[in-house]
Design a protein around this motif. Structure first.
Motif, mmCIF file in Angstrom:
data_model
loop_
_atom_site.group_PDB
_atom_site.id
_atom_site.type_symbol
_atom_site.label_atom_id
_atom_site.label_comp_id
_atom_site.label_asym_id
_atom_site.label_seq_id
_atom_site.Cartn_x
_atom_site.Cartn_y
_atom_site.Cartn_z
ATOM 1 N N ILE A 226 -4.528 66.421 27.378
ATOM 2 C CA ILE A 226 -3.512 65.597 26.427
ATOM 3 C C ILE A 226 -2.225 65.346 26.880
ATOM 4 O O ILE A 226 -1.685 64.287 27.039
ATOM 5 C CB ILE A 226 -3.545 66.276 25.178
ATOM 6 N N ILE A 227 -1.551 66.527 27.385
ATOM 7 C CA ILE A 227 -0.373 66.438 28.043
ATOM 8 C C ILE A 227 -0.182 65.293 29.044
ATOM 9 O O ILE A 227 0.723 64.573 29.296
ATOM 10 C CB ILE A 227 0.436 67.683 28.633
ATOM 11 N N SER A 228 -1.207 65.290 30.036
ATOM 12 C CA SER A 228 -1.205 64.513 31.311
ATOM 13 C C SER A 228 -1.392 63.071 30.465
ATOM 14 O O SER A 228 -0.832 62.168 31.496
ATOM 15 C CB SER A 228 -2.246 65.171 32.044
ATOM 16 N N ASN A 229 -1.762 62.804 29.782
ATOM 17 C CA ASN A 229 -2.217 61.417 29.491
ATOM 18 C C ASN A 229 -1.229 60.931 28.200
ATOM 19 O O ASN A 229 -1.503 59.743 27.764
ATOM 20 C CB ASN A 229 -3.582 61.155 28.968
ATOM 21 N N PHE A 230 -0.402 61.781 27.710
ATOM 22 C CA PHE A 230 0.438 61.697 26.530
ATOM 23 C C PHE A 230 1.643 60.844 27.223
ATOM 24 O O PHE A 230 2.453 61.385 28.037
ATOM 25 C CB PHE A 230 1.011 62.690 25.927
ATOM 26 N N SER A 231 2.130 59.669 26.636
ATOM 27 C CA SER A 231 3.189 58.828 27.401
ATOM 28 C C SER A 231 4.461 59.348 26.595
ATOM 29 O O SER A 231 5.196 58.603 25.939
ATOM 30 C CB SER A 231 2.874 57.446 27.218
ATOM 31 N N ILE A 232 4.917 60.600 26.533
ATOM 32 C CA ILE A 232 6.073 60.923 25.959
ATOM 33 C C ILE A 232 6.964 61.671 27.132
ATOM 34 O O ILE A 232 6.394 62.420 27.751
ATOM 35 C CB ILE A 232 5.779 61.873 24.589
ATOM 36 N N GLY A 233 8.158 61.156 27.268
ATOM 37 C CA GLY A 233 9.103 61.728 28.206
ATOM 38 C C GLY A 233 9.337 63.203 28.233
ATOM 39 O O GLY A 233 9.183 63.569 29.483
ATOM 40 N N ILE A 234 9.101 63.754 27.172
ATOM 41 C CA ILE A 234 9.619 65.155 27.257
ATOM 42 C C ILE A 234 8.433 66.030 28.174
ATOM 43 O O ILE A 234 8.665 67.003 28.757
ATOM 44 C CB ILE A 234 9.191 66.016 25.892
ATOM 45 N N PHE A 235 7.344 65.358 28.432
ATOM 46 C CA PHE A 235 6.050 65.915 29.368
ATOM 47 C C PHE A 235 6.205 65.624 30.634
ATOM 48 O O PHE A 235 5.675 66.201 31.435
ATOM 49 C CB PHE A 235 4.776 65.598 28.750
ATOM 50 N N ASP A 236 7.109 64.579 30.847
ATOM 51 C CA ASP A 236 7.054 64.003 32.085
ATOM 52 C C ASP A 236 7.303 64.967 33.271
ATOM 53 O O ASP A 236 6.623 64.883 34.432
ATOM 54 C CB ASP A 236 7.993 62.838 32.540
ATOM 55 N N PRO A 237 8.374 66.035 33.182
ATOM 56 C CA PRO A 237 8.730 66.747 34.163
ATOM 57 C C PRO A 237 7.539 67.748 34.619
ATOM 58 O O PRO A 237 7.446 68.225 35.655
ATOM 59 C CB PRO A 237 10.005 67.652 33.600
ATOM 60 N N ILE A 238 6.559 68.254 33.739
ATOM 61 C CA ILE A 238 5.580 69.111 33.941
ATOM 62 C C ILE A 238 4.100 68.402 34.469
ATOM 63 O O ILE A 238 3.443 69.046 34.931
ATOM 64 C CB ILE A 238 5.152 69.949 32.669
ATOM 65 N N LYS A 239 4.005 67.161 33.959
ATOM 66 C CA LYS A 239 2.832 66.349 34.607
ATOM 67 C C LYS A 239 2.263 66.793 36.025
ATOM 68 O O LYS A 239 1.374 66.667 36.046
ATOM 69 C CB LYS A 239 2.866 64.899 33.977
ATOM 70 N N PRO A 240 3.526 66.503 36.643
ATOM 71 C CA PRO A 240 3.053 66.499 38.184
ATOM 72 C C PRO A 240 2.523 67.740 38.747
ATOM 73 O O PRO A 240 1.780 68.169 39.512
ATOM 74 C CB PRO A 240 4.320 66.138 38.818
ATOM 75 N N PHE A 241 2.667 68.857 37.917
ATOM 76 C CA PHE A 241 2.278 70.233 38.240
ATOM 77 C C PHE A 241 0.903 70.560 37.725
ATOM 78 O O PHE A 241 0.326 71.706 37.761
ATOM 79 C CB PHE A 241 3.259 71.240 37.954
ATOM 80 N N LEU A 242 0.564 69.701 36.583
ATOM 81 C CA LEU A 242 -0.819 70.079 35.867
ATOM 82 C C LEU A 242 -2.014 69.505 36.718
ATOM 83 O O LEU A 242 -2.034 68.250 36.947
ATOM 84 C CB LEU A 242 -0.829 69.173 34.466
ATOM 85 N N PHE A 243 -3.039 70.454 36.820
ATOM 86 C CA PHE A 243 -4.094 69.845 37.645
ATOM 87 C C PHE A 243 -5.010 68.964 36.971
ATOM 88 O O PHE A 243 -5.547 67.984 37.558
ATOM 89 C CB PHE A 243 -5.118 71.181 37.824
ATOM 90 N N THR A 244 -4.840 68.798 35.595
ATOM 91 C CA THR A 244 -5.493 67.848 34.926
ATOM 92 C C THR A 244 -4.968 66.272 35.043
ATOM 93 O O THR A 244 -5.744 65.373 34.889
ATOM 94 C CB THR A 244 -5.529 68.019 33.314
ATOM 95 N N THR A 245 -3.572 66.286 35.704
ATOM 96 C CA THR A 245 -3.120 64.925 36.037
ATOM 97 C C THR A 245 -3.847 64.373 37.067
ATOM 98 O O THR A 245 -3.828 63.118 37.129
ATOM 99 C CB THR A 245 -1.639 65.385 36.441
ATOM 100 N N TYR A 246 -4.246 65.256 37.990
ATOM 101 C CA TYR A 246 -5.247 64.643 38.989
ATOM 102 C C TYR A 246 -6.896 64.644 38.899
ATOM 103 O O TYR A 246 -7.633 64.105 40.105
ATOM 104 C CB TYR A 246 -4.904 65.504 40.203
ATOM 105 N N LEU A 247 -7.288 64.931 37.849
ATOM 106 C CA LEU A 247 -8.838 64.917 37.808
ATOM 107 C C LEU A 247 -9.460 63.720 37.865
ATOM 108 O O LEU A 247 -10.636 63.585 38.644
ATOM 109 C CB LEU A 247 -9.269 65.429 36.481
ATOM 110 N N ASN A 248 -8.752 62.660 37.408
ATOM 111 C CA ASN A 248 -9.236 61.559 37.698
ATOM 112 C C ASN A 248 -9.014 60.649 39.009
ATOM 113 O O ASN A 248 -9.275 59.694 39.172
ATOM 114 C CB ASN A 248 -8.886 60.529 36.473
ATOM 115 N N GLY A 249 -8.310 61.493 40.026
ATOM 116 C CA GLY A 249 -7.681 60.731 41.113
ATOM 117 C C GLY A 249 -8.840 60.220 42.162
ATOM 118 O O GLY A 249 -8.536 59.350 42.883
#
Lengths: 278, 234
Positions: free
Chosen positions: A212-235
């Motif tokens: 949810i955090i990885s796919n949520f387009s809210i600025g507050i989560f942007d700094p942590i997104k690059p460090f979450l593995f879920t951001t890359y699951l669909n890579g």
């Protein structure tokens, strides 16, 4: 160590739970392939119909490669569940059955035992991914011919049939690494728990939250997104983009390997210091 | 004064008639030239350049038989531009129309074609016709469905007026791909241009022409419903 892994495999494949993943993949792949066989052309025509104002669309895009891609995207959300069921049971299952104390009376270090279980869990994960590849690309040949592949991402990407197999190979390789992260997470939770359900639910909860955090387009989560593995699951989809974004792929793989390492070390740290009471 | 006005009107009338005759004779010449090609087949390479489509250069084979039989055959999937490939100009010129001579530059005559039938699939067409060789160098077609299409033709050393290369430029609507279809959750989403239309180019390069050879009618009839052969309709 090899003996330990062999024993873990024997234990793994004597449990019915192990086969749930394979059965689920077989069923889902067949359902999707039959669905695409019946309705796929209509669906694709609808999606690219505006092209037909300018172009005559010549050739068949509903083929084994396009359908395999759709199978892959459809299943990639569900495979983590199947992986977590087995990996989450690897250590906690022993604790739940009360066999750990007996097991550790053998002259085997905790570290070695944990590593054998970890390798078994990760090989099982790899087997699931390979099984998915075989089901998609081999069994699908009974339904569909080979042909050029269409991928609808930000752009419409059409690949020559000769340019497709290596992409699938790389995508499955990438997918395997991403599933090892999920498996590692479930395994980590497994070292803390004394029943199988806890690690599965915990790893799924973390997965859903991070997704949810990885796919949520809210600025507050942007700094942590690059460090979450879920951001890359669909890579793995990056292998079906043109031009190939090698920087993004290397970054994603590096971060996932870092997660795998951290999860394993954390599991090792917890397990070697754990007070085993059952 | 009256006689001056009369001569001016007469001059304008004769010039207009002369220009109109020139337009008609140029069109007739082009129809006559194209009718020398009773059939042909050729290899074709199709290079599509549209910013939201990534497709490799595709190879195929085209077959034409007078007056209007046309087929395209390719391995794999190909995007074939509706304008430019099918010699729609030939069919267009054979339909009832009015040709208007507009102007000329150093190399070309500019002629506008207006259809005289209600069911024509274009609104107006502009033809740039080579002054020396009397063949079409460029053509712009405006149609209700496809907007503007601009075709540029390059000719080789063929004994007939068949282009060896055609560049087709056109407007095309942006496609809004449903995000969840095919699991589209790309990691680094690229900024998408929200404009409704974009322009595109397709370059068709022809080679290995076989002109006025025997092409059986069955080739155009067979596999009409097949995925590997298509009949071009306009």
């Amino acid at each position: 160590m090899i003996n330990l892994i062999r024993i873990e495999f024997l234990k793994l494949f004597r449990r019915g739970l192990t086969y749930i993943g394979f059965a689920a993949i077989l069923l889902i792949v067949l359902v999707i392939q039959v669905g695409m066989y019946v309705e796929g052309k209509k669906l694709l025509d609808f999606l690219i119909k505006s092209l037909s104002d300018v172009f005559l669309l010549e050739g068949n895009l509903i083929n084994i490669y396009t359908v395999s891609y759709i199978v892959l995207t459809s299943l990639w959300i569900h495979i983590p569940v199947l992986v977590a069921i087995v990996a989450g049971d690897m250590v906690s299952g022993e604790a739940g059955r009360g066999t750990f104390r007996l097991l550790l009376t053998r002259p085997v270090s905790r570290g070695k035992l944990l590593t054998a279980k970890y390798i078994t869990a990760q090989v099982y994960t790899a087997m699931l991914v390979v099984f998915l590849a075989i089901m998609s690309l081999v069994i699908g040949r009974f339904f569909f011919p080979a042909g050029d592949m269409i991928v609808l991402l930000e752009t419409i990407n059409i690949f020559d049939s000769a340019d497709v197999l290596w992409r699938f190979g790389a995508a499955y390789g990438y997918g395997m690494i991403s599933m090892w992260v999920v498996s590692g997470l479930a395994f980590l939770f497994s070292t803390r728990a004394s029943n199988s359900l806890g690690p599965v639910v915990a790893s799924m909860s973390v997965l859903i939250l991070f997704m949810i955090i990885s796919n949520f387009s809210i600025g507050i989560f942007d700094p942590i997104k690059p460090f979450l593995f879920t951001t890359y699951l669909n890579g793995w989809q990056l292998f079906f983009d043109e031009p190939l974004q090698m920087d993004a792929i290397v970054k994603a793989v590096s971060i996932m390997i870092a997660h795998i390492t951290i999860f394993y070390l954390a599991a090792w740290f917890i397990f070697t210091r754990k007070d085993i009471q059952s | 004064m009256k006689s001056i006005s009369f001569f001016i009107i007469l001059f304008i009338f004769t010039q207009t008639t002369k220009a109109q005759n020139l337009a008609d004779s140029l069109i007739q010449h082009i129809i006559a030239s194209s009718s020398k090609v009773q059939s042909f087949s050729a290899d074709v390479e199709i290079d599509v350049d549209v910013d939201f489509i990534r497709i490799p250069v595709k190879k195929g084979k085209i077959f034409f038989k007078s007056p209007d039989k046309f087929k395209f055959r390719a391995t794999g999937f190909a995007l074939v531009p509706k304008k430019g490939l099918n010699f729609s100009m030939q069919k267009m010129l054979l339909q009832p129309h009015t040709a208007i001579y507009v102007s000329s530059d150093d190399t070309n005559h500019l002629i506008k074609i207006v259809p005289m039938t209600a069911d024509a699939d274009y609104v107006i067409a502009s033809l740039w016709i080579d002054k020396n060789l009397d063949r079409i160098n460029k053509m712009e077609v405006t149609s209700p469905r496809q907007g503007n299409s601009l075709m540029s033709f390059e000719y080789g050393n063929l004994p007939y007026d068949l282009p060896v290369s055609t560049k087709v430029s056109f407007d095309i609507a942006q496609i809004d791909i449903p995000m969840q279809f095919m699991g589209n959750m790309a990691m680094d989403k690229k900024k998408k241009d929200k404009s409704d239309k974009t322009s595109g180019n397709v370059i068709l390069n022809y080679s290995n022409f076989k002109i006025n050879g025997e092409i059986p009618d069955t080739l155009f009839e067979e596999e009409a419903a097949s995925d590997s052969l298509i009949i071009l309709e306009n």
